[in-house]
Design a protein around this motif. Structure first.
Motif, PDB file in Angstrom:
ATOM      1  N   GLN A 168      12.992   1.560 -18.486  1.00 16.29           N
ATOM      2  CA  GLN A 168      13.276   0.506 -19.475  1.00 16.29           C
ATOM      3  C   GLN A 168      13.690  -0.785 -18.787  1.00 16.29           C
ATOM      4  N   VAL A 169      14.510  -0.650 -17.742  1.00 14.60           N
ATOM      5  CA  VAL A 169      14.943  -1.847 -17.008  1.00 14.60           C
ATOM      6  C   VAL A 169      13.733  -2.543 -16.404  1.00 14.60           C
ATOM      7  N   LEU A 170      12.851  -1.749 -15.787  1.00 11.12           N
ATOM      8  CA  LEU A 170      11.683  -2.337 -15.122  1.00 11.12           C
ATOM      9  C   LEU A 170      10.753  -3.020 -16.117  1.00 11.12           C
ATOM     10  N   SER A 171      10.697  -2.477 -17.367  1.00 11.24           N
ATOM     11  CA  SER A 171       9.788  -3.087 -18.337  1.00 11.24           C
ATOM     12  C   SER A 171      10.463  -4.201 -19.125  1.00 11.24           C
ATOM     13  N   LYS A 172      11.792  -4.138 -19.275  1.00 10.91           N
ATOM     14  CA  LYS A 172      12.489  -5.136 -20.105  1.00 10.91           C
ATOM     15  C   LYS A 172      12.587  -6.495 -19.421  1.00 10.91           C
ATOM     16  N   TYR A 173      12.837  -6.461 -18.134  1.00 12.57           N
ATOM     17  CA  TYR A 173      13.068  -7.730 -17.440  1.00 12.57           C
ATOM     18  C   TYR A 173      11.792  -8.197 -16.738  1.00 12.57           C
ATOM     19  N   SER A 214      11.571 -10.187 -14.213  1.00  7.89           N
ATOM     20  CA  SER A 214      11.701 -10.273 -12.777  1.00  7.89           C
ATOM     21  C   SER A 214      12.912  -9.461 -12.345  1.00  7.89           C
ATOM     22  N   VAL A 215      12.642  -8.273 -11.817  1.00  6.06           N
ATOM     23  CA  VAL A 215      13.727  -7.372 -11.448  1.00  6.06           C
ATOM     24  C   VAL A 215      13.537  -6.930 -10.005  1.00  6.06           C
ATOM     25  N   VAL A 216      14.636  -6.871  -9.261  1.00  8.48           N
ATOM     26  CA  VAL A 216      14.559  -6.422  -7.871  1.00  8.48           C
ATOM     27  C   VAL A 216      15.608  -5.347  -7.630  1.00  8.48           C
ATOM     28  N   LEU A 217      15.313  -4.495  -6.668  1.00  7.99           N
ATOM     29  CA  LEU A 217      16.307  -3.545  -6.184  1.00  7.99           C
ATOM     30  C   LEU A 217      16.930  -4.148  -4.930  1.00  7.99           C
ATOM     31  N   SER A 218      18.242  -4.254  -4.936  1.00 10.17           N
ATOM     32  CA  SER A 218      18.946  -4.778  -3.766  1.00 10.17           C
ATOM     33  C   SER A 218      19.344  -3.600  -2.874  1.00 10.17           C
ATOM     34  N   CYS A 219      18.899  -3.626  -1.622  1.00 13.17           N
ATOM     35  CA  CYS A 219      19.156  -2.500  -0.723  1.00 13.17           C
ATOM     36  C   CYS A 219      19.558  -3.025   0.652  1.00 13.17           C
ATOM     37  N   SER A 220      20.663  -2.517   1.175  1.00 10.98           N
ATOM     38  CA  SER A 220      21.130  -2.963   2.501  1.00 10.98           C
ATOM     39  C   SER A 220      20.529  -2.128   3.620  1.00 10.98           C
ATOM     40  N   PHE A 221      19.960  -0.989   3.279  1.00 11.32           N
ATOM     41  CA  PHE A 221      19.464  -0.012   4.255  1.00 11.32           C
ATOM     42  C   PHE A 221      20.593   0.475   5.161  1.00 11.32           C
ATOM     43  N   GLY A 222      21.823   0.305   4.667  1.00 11.85           N
ATOM     44  CA  GLY A 222      22.982   0.752   5.435  1.00 11.85           C
ATOM     45  C   GLY A 222      23.769   1.837   4.725  1.00 11.85           C
ATOM     46  N   ALA A 223      23.288   2.267   3.572  1.00 14.38           N
ATOM     47  CA  ALA A 223      23.951   3.330   2.816  1.00 14.38           C
ATOM     48  C   ALA A 223      22.864   4.156   2.137  1.00 14.38           C
ATOM     49  N   ILE A 278      12.627   4.997  -7.834  1.00  9.82           N
ATOM     50  CA  ILE A 278      11.794   3.970  -8.475  1.00  9.82           C
ATOM     51  C   ILE A 278      10.346   4.092  -8.023  1.00  9.82           C
ATOM     52  N   SER A 279      10.136   4.542  -6.788  1.00  5.09           N
ATOM     53  CA  SER A 279       8.754   4.674  -6.312  1.00  5.09           C
ATOM     54  C   SER A 279       7.993   5.736  -7.111  1.00  5.09           C
ATOM     55  N   GLN A 280       8.731   6.626  -7.803  1.00  2.85           N
ATOM     56  CA  GLN A 280       8.060   7.639  -8.628  1.00  2.85           C
ATOM     57  C   GLN A 280       7.633   7.103  -9.981  1.00  2.85           C
ATOM     58  N   ILE A 281       8.277   5.990 -10.404  1.00  4.27           N
ATOM     59  CA  ILE A 281       7.955   5.490 -11.746  1.00  4.27           C
ATOM     60  C   ILE A 281       7.300   4.115 -11.729  1.00  4.27           C
ATOM     61  N   SER A 282       7.247   3.503 -10.559  1.00  2.00           N
ATOM     62  CA  SER A 282       6.594   2.190 -10.465  1.00  2.00           C
ATOM     63  C   SER A 282       5.912   2.063  -9.111  1.00  2.00           C
ATOM     64  N   LYS A 283       4.692   1.627  -9.146  1.00  2.00           N
ATOM     65  CA  LYS A 283       3.954   1.456  -7.890  1.00  2.00           C
ATOM     66  C   LYS A 283       4.020   0.012  -7.415  1.00  2.00           C
ATOM     67  N   ILE A 334      15.198 -14.446 -10.699  1.00  2.00           N
ATOM     68  CA  ILE A 334      15.420 -13.005 -10.876  1.00  2.00           C
ATOM     69  C   ILE A 334      16.303 -12.783 -12.099  1.00  2.00           C
ATOM     70  N   LYS A 335      15.873 -11.870 -12.982  1.00  2.00           N
ATOM     71  CA  LYS A 335      16.619 -11.642 -14.217  1.00  2.00           C
ATOM     72  C   LYS A 335      17.470 -10.376 -14.169  1.00  2.00           C
ATOM     73  N   ALA A 336      17.174  -9.465 -13.251  1.00  2.00           N
ATOM     74  CA  ALA A 336      18.002  -8.251 -13.140  1.00  2.00           C
ATOM     75  C   ALA A 336      17.960  -7.738 -11.702  1.00  2.00           C
ATOM     76  N   VAL A 337      19.138  -7.336 -11.220  1.00  2.00           N
ATOM     77  CA  VAL A 337      19.246  -6.751  -9.883  1.00  2.00           C
ATOM     78  C   VAL A 337      19.737  -5.316 -10.036  1.00  2.00           C
ATOM     79  N   ILE A 338      18.993  -4.380  -9.478  1.00  2.00           N
ATOM     80  CA  ILE A 338      19.409  -2.969  -9.487  1.00  2.00           C
ATOM     81  C   ILE A 338      20.150  -2.705  -8.184  1.00  2.00           C
ATOM     82  N   THR A 339      21.311  -2.067  -8.258  1.00  2.00           N
ATOM     83  CA  THR A 339      22.078  -1.773  -7.051  1.00  2.00           C
ATOM     84  C   THR A 339      22.436  -0.291  -6.987  1.00  2.00           C
ATOM     85  N   GLY A 340      22.840   0.143  -5.815  1.00  2.00           N
ATOM     86  CA  GLY A 340      23.284   1.530  -5.631  1.00  2.00           C
ATOM     87  C   GLY A 340      24.804   1.635  -5.594  1.00  2.00           C
TER      88      GLY A 340
END
Ligand code: SF4
Length: 226
Positions: free
Chosen positions: A14-19, A21-30, A40-45, A126-132
């Motif tokens: 829903q998040v990916l379709s609602k916004y 411009s949405v990005v996943l913020s990832c530090s690659f440190g956690a 997300i790679s399973q639900i969006s290519k 960007i309208k939404a940022v996904i974080t961990g």
């Protein structure tokens, strides 16, 4: 918990379709960002991951970025510090001024992370940022909510695993063979910039020379760096 539940997957869809411009913020440190990339790679290519290259990351983090790019199909937006501000700070205060005071440390985080990140959100609309982010990670994160509308200007912040425990995260990593930062094997639970990280639980290893200061760089505070 295993793979993210169907409810979480539906929510992410829903998040990916609602916004727009949405990005996943990832530090690659956690590991948290890595399991979100895996989910997300399973639900969006066709999704975008943003990361900040401060110029001071450990080589293990750069290695993980390339491993993740080879395994998953995402577009990577790499955000860099503002050159002029960085040049001025280093010329005035030297390479490692962050060890000298909390004020200097916050200035460095601001120039290398917070200002470029906020500029990136604004310039790319960007309208939404996904974080961990998770509540359990530190006292400062204890009030994290699933959706936060007041953390970034004109941009929603989505924290799908905000209530997961560390064991949930590591179980997911193990069950699904998710690549994570090799420094975790040396006792780092959280990996940031190389000179500012060392082994420790939660975020205790971050800015380890500071005693009672917040273990945050300012990225997750409203309007910071603007
Ligand atoms: S974590 Fe350390 S090196 Fe990295 S931006 Fe902050 S103060 Fe600078």
């Amino acid at each position: 918990m295993g793979r993210t539940s169907w409810l979480e997957q539906i929510f992410l869809r829903q998040v990916l379709s609602k916004y727009d411009s949405v990005v996943l913020s990832c530090s690659f440190g956690a590991p948290e960002g890595m399991i979100l990339i895996d989910t997300i790679s399973q639900i969006s290519k066709n999704f975008t991951v943003c990361t900040i290259d401060t110029g001071r990351l450990p080589s293990a983090t750069y290695r993980l970025i390339d491993i993740a790019r080879n395994r998953y199909n995402f577009k990577l937006d790499t955000i860099y510090p503002k050159y002029d501000l960085l040049k001025e700070m280093v010329a005035k205060k030297g390479m490692n001024s962050f060890y000298e005071s909390v004020e200097n440390r916050k200035e460095c985080c601001n120039i290398r992370k917070v200002i470029p990140f906020n500029d990136y959100l604004r310039e790319n609309k960007i309208k939404a940022v996904i974080t961990g982010l998770r509540k359990e990670q530190s006292p400062e994160r204890n009030d994290i909510k699933l959706v936060e509308l007041n953390k970034y200007i004109e941009c929603a912040k989505i924290n799908p695993i905000y209530d997961w425990l560390r064991e949930d995260v590591m179980e997911y990593v193990k069950l699904h063979d998710v690549p994570i930062n090799s420094l975790h094997q040396l006792g780092y639970e959280s990996v940031g910039c190389d000179p500012c990280s060392r082994p420790g639980t939660g975020r205790n290893g971050r800015w380890w020379w500071e005693n009672n200061e917040s273990k945050e760089c300012g990225l997750h505070e409203y309007g910071s760096g603007i």
